[in-house]
Scaffold this motif. Structure first.
Motif, mmCIF file in Angstrom:
data_model
loop_
_atom_site.group_PDB
_atom_site.id
_atom_site.type_symbol
_atom_site.label_atom_id
_atom_site.label_comp_id
_atom_site.label_asym_id
_atom_site.label_seq_id
_atom_site.Cartn_x
_atom_site.Cartn_y
_atom_site.Cartn_z
ATOM 1 N N UNK A 59 -4.079 -12.031 0.690
ATOM 2 C CA UNK A 59 -4.218 -12.471 -0.696
ATOM 3 C C UNK A 59 -3.555 -11.619 -1.752
ATOM 4 N N UNK A 60 -2.867 -10.552 -1.355
ATOM 5 C CA UNK A 60 -2.114 -9.748 -2.311
ATOM 6 C C UNK A 60 -0.704 -10.323 -2.456
ATOM 7 N N UNK A 61 0.035 -9.926 -3.490
ATOM 8 C CA UNK A 61 1.424 -10.377 -3.601
ATOM 9 C C UNK A 61 2.241 -9.902 -2.402
ATOM 10 N N UNK A 62 3.128 -10.736 -1.890
ATOM 11 C CA UNK A 62 3.952 -10.315 -0.752
ATOM 12 C C UNK A 62 4.916 -9.208 -1.148
ATOM 13 N N UNK A 63 5.368 -8.449 -0.178
ATOM 14 C CA UNK A 63 6.337 -7.399 -0.468
ATOM 15 C C UNK A 63 7.672 -8.038 -0.851
ATOM 16 N N UNK A 64 8.303 -7.491 -1.856
ATOM 17 C CA UNK A 64 9.613 -7.981 -2.287
ATOM 18 C C UNK A 64 10.685 -7.458 -1.333
ATOM 19 N N UNK A 65 11.883 -8.022 -1.442
ATOM 20 C CA UNK A 65 12.993 -7.581 -0.598
ATOM 21 C C UNK A 65 13.274 -6.101 -0.809
ATOM 22 N N UNK A 66 13.118 -5.634 -2.038
ATOM 23 C CA UNK A 66 13.351 -4.217 -2.328
ATOM 24 C C UNK A 66 12.257 -3.347 -1.710
ATOM 25 N N UNK A 67 11.005 -3.810 -1.785
ATOM 26 C CA UNK A 67 9.883 -3.042 -1.226
ATOM 27 C C UNK A 67 9.945 -2.971 0.300
ATOM 28 N N UNK A 68 10.510 -3.984 0.911
ATOM 29 C CA UNK A 68 10.602 -3.991 2.374
ATOM 30 C C UNK A 68 11.491 -2.866 2.895
ATOM 31 N N UNK A 69 12.444 -2.414 2.084
ATOM 32 C CA UNK A 69 13.380 -1.379 2.531
ATOM 33 C C UNK A 69 12.669 -0.078 2.896
ATOM 34 N N UNK A 70 11.544 0.191 2.252
ATOM 35 C CA UNK A 70 10.798 1.422 2.532
ATOM 36 C C UNK A 70 9.470 1.130 3.240
ATOM 37 N N UNK A 71 9.277 -0.100 3.679
ATOM 38 C CA UNK A 71 8.025 -0.502 4.320
ATOM 39 C C UNK A 71 8.036 -0.139 5.808
ATOM 40 N N UNK A 72 6.890 -0.331 6.433
ATOM 41 C CA UNK A 72 6.759 -0.074 7.872
ATOM 42 C C UNK A 72 6.230 -1.319 8.571
ATOM 43 N N UNK A 73 6.510 -1.413 9.857
ATOM 44 C CA UNK A 73 5.965 -2.479 10.693
ATOM 45 C C UNK A 73 5.068 -1.843 11.739
#
Length: 294
Positions: free
Chosen positions: A69-83
């Motif tokens: 229910x939170x806003x999805x990660x943006x394309x820019x935020x994904x660059x520093x995200x983890x899986x």
């Protein structure tokens, strides 16, 4: 608490937003990796952002923030995200998170159940305080049920008339803190017109068993989740086996973890079987094995 019941739990702390920490048991986790390009899946749930190749297999990746229910990660935020690649309910799933913090050790007795005011839509199974911060433990089963609703359907299980009547003659207790898991367990028995008791935590289950024993209708089969706030499935099993006043039930520990360690420890504390969630046929036949014990 008896020494034999101590079972420390390691949690991975991570963030879906910039400030609120969440936790996930490390036994569910296969690997933590930086974001990689994904292959888009057509006609998939909006929270499924694509698939990735992991050790030769195609693994779906869910934006965990969007799923709860939170806003999805943006394309820019994904660059520093983890899986976070997990092994849950017989499948590998990747969860995209904003950032990973660290791994900490706690015990399930320190985990508090979520406030009832949160209702049935909260994606958390418990709260624990780590370094003066409240960490929310995610209900991954509920999350997966929302993304993959077909996974909640227990399917049709064929039993003989004798097997049906055997199940109806049992006093069965189901214990699970996850509403999705409780529904799966209940549906499997409801489909066979089998009556049962159900609780959401280990302490209530132990109290119910004591009362049932006093009333002359002891529990025959105990089916319990392993990971629960307060008295977890391992501790519940240990306490039941350690009690001289309880009639000893057939104990089936039920877990979303695909882990040999979980099975091994379940046997050490006295469980008769340990099953991976969720296979209705496997569960019903395990209950029947309990009914047929000498």
């Amino acid at each position: 608490m008896a020494e034999g019941t101590k079972h420390p739990q390691k949690l991975l702390l991570f963030y879906l937003t910039s400030h609120r920490p969440f936790g996930l048991g490390t036994l569910k986790i296969r690997e933590i990796m930086p974001f990689v390009p994904l292959t888009r899946l057509p006609h998939s749930h909006s929270a499924v952002v694509g698939t990735m190749s992991f050790r030769g297999s195609a693994v779906p990746v869910i934006d965990m923030a969007a799923a709860v229910g939170y806003p999805p990660l943006t394309a820019e935020e994904r660059k520093t995200a983890s899986i976070i690649v997990t092994d849950i309910q017989r499948r590998e799933i990747g969860f995209l998170v904003r950032s990973v913090r660290k791994i900490v050790e706690t015990e399930w007795k320190d985990v508090m159940p979520p406030p009832k005011s949160l209702g049935d839509r909260a994606f958390i199974t418990g709260l624990v305080t780590i370094e003066d911060q409240i960490v929310q433990l995610l209900d991954v089963e509920l999350l997966l049920a929302r993304v993959y609703p077909e996974s909640v359907d227990p399917g049709e299980v064929v039993l003989t008339d004798v097997q049906r009547e055997t199940l109806k003659g049992l006093n069965i207790l189901l214990v699970d803190d996850s509403q999705v898991a409780r529904k799966q367990l209940s549906d499997a028995l409801d489909s066979k017109d089998v009556t049962y008791f159900v609780t959401t935590n280990g302490q209530d289950a132990l109290d119910l068993m004591i009362n049932a024993n006093s009333d002359g209708r002891p529990i025959d089969i105990l089916v319990s989740d392993i990971e629960m706030p307060g008295l977890d499935g391992y501790e519940l099993t240990f306490n039941v086996r350690d009690s001289s006043s309880l009639n000893q039930p057939y104990i089936i520990l039920h877990t979303s973890l695909n882990s040999e360690m979980s099975v091994s420890y379940a046997k050490q504390v006295g469980a008769d079987e340990a099953l991976t969630k969720f296979d209705a046929e496997e569960l019903l036949h395990a209950i029947l094995r309990g009914a047929e014990r000498d």
